[in-house]
Design an enzyme around this catalytic site. Sequence first.
Site, short mmCIF file in Angstrom:
data_model
loop_
_atom_site.label_atom_id
_atom_site.label_comp_id
_atom_site.label_asym_id
_atom_site.label_seq_id
_atom_site.Cartn_x
_atom_site.Cartn_y
_atom_site.Cartn_z
N ARG A 7 0.82 -1.21 0.00
CA ARG A 7 0.00 0.00 0.00
C ARG A 7 0.85 1.27 0.00
O ARG A 7 0.42 2.31 0.47
CB ARG A 7 -0.98 0.02 1.18
CG ARG A 7 -2.05 -1.06 1.09
CD ARG A 7 -3.11 -0.87 2.17
NE ARG A 7 -4.12 -1.93 2.08
CZ ARG A 7 -4.69 -2.51 3.13
NH1 ARG A 7 -4.35 -2.15 4.35
NH2 ARG A 7 -5.60 -3.44 2.97
N ARG B 121 -6.18 12.25 -6.77
CA ARG B 121 -7.41 11.47 -6.76
C ARG B 121 -8.66 12.30 -6.53
O ARG B 121 -9.78 11.77 -6.56
CB ARG B 121 -7.34 10.41 -5.64
CG ARG B 121 -6.82 9.03 -6.02
CD ARG B 121 -7.86 8.13 -6.67
NE ARG B 121 -9.17 8.20 -6.05
CZ ARG B 121 -9.54 7.48 -5.00
NH1 ARG B 121 -8.70 6.65 -4.41
NH2 ARG B 121 -10.76 7.60 -4.51
N ARG C 63 -2.94 5.96 -0.28
CA ARG C 63 -3.65 6.76 0.69
C ARG C 63 -2.83 7.59 1.68
O ARG C 63 -3.29 8.63 2.14
CB ARG C 63 -4.59 5.85 1.48
CG ARG C 63 -3.88 4.65 2.11
CD ARG C 63 -4.88 3.59 2.50
NE ARG C 63 -4.26 2.56 3.33
CZ ARG C 63 -4.93 1.61 3.92
NH1 ARG C 63 -6.24 1.56 3.78
NH2 ARG C 63 -4.32 0.71 4.65
N ASP D 230 -6.53 -2.94 -7.38
CA ASP D 230 -7.22 -3.53 -6.24
C ASP D 230 -7.57 -4.97 -6.60
O ASP D 230 -7.76 -5.28 -7.78
CB ASP D 230 -8.50 -2.75 -5.91
CG ASP D 230 -9.15 -3.24 -4.61
OD1 ASP D 230 -9.98 -4.17 -4.69
OD2 ASP D 230 -8.80 -2.72 -3.55
N TYR E 274 -15.03 -11.83 0.00
CA TYR E 274 -15.80 -10.62 -0.30
C TYR E 274 -17.07 -10.96 -1.08
O TYR E 274 -18.15 -10.41 -0.83
CB TYR E 274 -14.96 -9.63 -1.11
CG TYR E 274 -13.86 -8.96 -0.31
CD1 TYR E 274 -14.15 -8.09 0.73
CD2 TYR E 274 -12.52 -9.21 -0.60
CE1 TYR E 274 -13.15 -7.47 1.46
CE2 TYR E 274 -11.50 -8.60 0.13
CZ TYR E 274 -11.83 -7.73 1.16
OH TYR E 274 -10.83 -7.13 1.88
#
Length: 347
Positions: free
Chosen positions: A32, A45, A36, A81, A156
């Site tokens: 990651r 973004r 973020r 992702d 998921y």
Amino acid sequence: MASTLPPSPDSSAYLLAARGERPPHTPVWFMRQAGRALPEYRKVREGTTMLEALTRPDLVVEITLQPVRRYGVDAAVFYSDIVAPLKSAGFDVDIKPGVGPVVADPIRDAEGVARVRPVTPADVPYTTEAVQQLVSELGGTPLIGFAGAPFTVASYLVEGGPSKDFAKTKAMMHRDPALWHSLAERLADVAIAYLAIQVEAGASAVQLFDSWAGGLSPRDYERFVLPHTARVFEAIKQYGVPRVHFGVNTGELLGLMGAAGADVVGVDWRVPLDEAVRRIGPKPVQGNLDPALLFAGWEAIEPELDRILAEGKAAPGHIFNLGHGVPPNADPDVLERITKYVQHVSA
């Protein structure tokens, strides 16, 4: 006369360590790292959802390159992702901020399983374009492609979103093993196809994220997960790129994960690397600073870096990483300092 050939990732510290050869220093990258925690990421973004960003090669390239520029890490990781290929293949899945992947119509039966199909290059032309452009711009820095492992992606799809106990997924495994294996086979096909697309476009290595496999017992992992994960690694073997396997809270599964066929096994912060090598066998390892320590101050971080580097010497190769992903509120300056420290001290 000096060579004018561009540098090749083949002699990079990351690929040398992943192959169990002798790198000039312990290579560093962070799961990651692309995203973020970086203010430049949040700026680029603005006004764009994550799933929209993943279909724009210009954004994918910029976001993937940002941590390489800022931290000086030894590898870039493709900005994507694990549910992206499913979305591209027409599955109704969204990534909700602060929540994660959410599925509109969770899979409960054979009809639901039938909706899962492999991704094709025609589904993700932007992935091929972004990888090709990245490889050109990265020069001697390798690009890591990745995909979600069958169990984690299935969790998921069956649960409908993130889960702490995977109750519906485990219930399907035991109540209807044939249905479970049918779903896992299809998701293995998705992973194989998506990894192949990235490698054929130029990615130097791949990582298979089975992030939530630690929620399983060794018996269930061996029966319901291992055959499908092993098929993914076997299918990618033909490309000759290092294959990395990672999960969280997998201390009891490390031996089985090592047997699944990866060249490198990622280890979270719960198991020391030298003990992990004893469980996995003589393979390169990746890890394993606890992400929480990013907030503890340098006086607490430095001795942990020294310990991890010392324990990593038990493996044929060691790639320094966190024990999981970069937290969204991490200080980029701390990550940069860790990168430079590990590279310098291990040189």
